[in-house]
Write an enzyme that holds these catalytic residues in place. Structure first.
Site: not given
Length: 113
Positions: A20, A68-69, A50, A95
């Site tokens: 990964e 990812i946290e 934005y 993910k």
């Protein structure tokens, strides 16, 4: 006011597995942001741009992390620091098609801003 930015897709190198980190994969970010101070005018200065929010998310997605946290946490901390009108909300980081032994469209975390 609620500002929603959905379906931001990034190719990034987050993950615990060495593959990964080397090959990377596709991620999706969804934002639901509480914005204070909008006065009903037609001026960009009365709200949060934005496009600038997206640039901040992009910058954080470019920094590799194992979890990812951790990426989601960094985004949640940075947005109100950069844009004081953001007073709350949520960030969801997914993910897409994670490398697991199952048919899985995504794995997500969601944190409060």
């Amino acid at each position: 006011m609620i500002l929603r930015i959905n379906g931001l897709r990034f190719y990034a190198y987050h993950g615990v597995m060495p593959r990964e980190q080397k090959v990377g994969q596709l991620f999706e970010v969804d934002l639901c942001l509480e914005v204070s101070g909008y006065d009903g005018s037609d001026s960009l200065e009365s709200t949060v741009n934005y496009a600038e929010v997206i640039n901040v998310v992009k910058e954080e997605m470019e920094v590799p992390s194992k979890l990812i946290e951790h990426v989601c946490w960094r985004i949640c901390r940075r947005l109100p620091a950069e844009f004081p009108a953001i007073t709350g909300g949520t960030v969801r980081l997914s993910k897409l098609h994670p490398p697991v032994e199952a048919e899985l469209s995504s794995a997500s975390v969601e944190l409060k801003v």
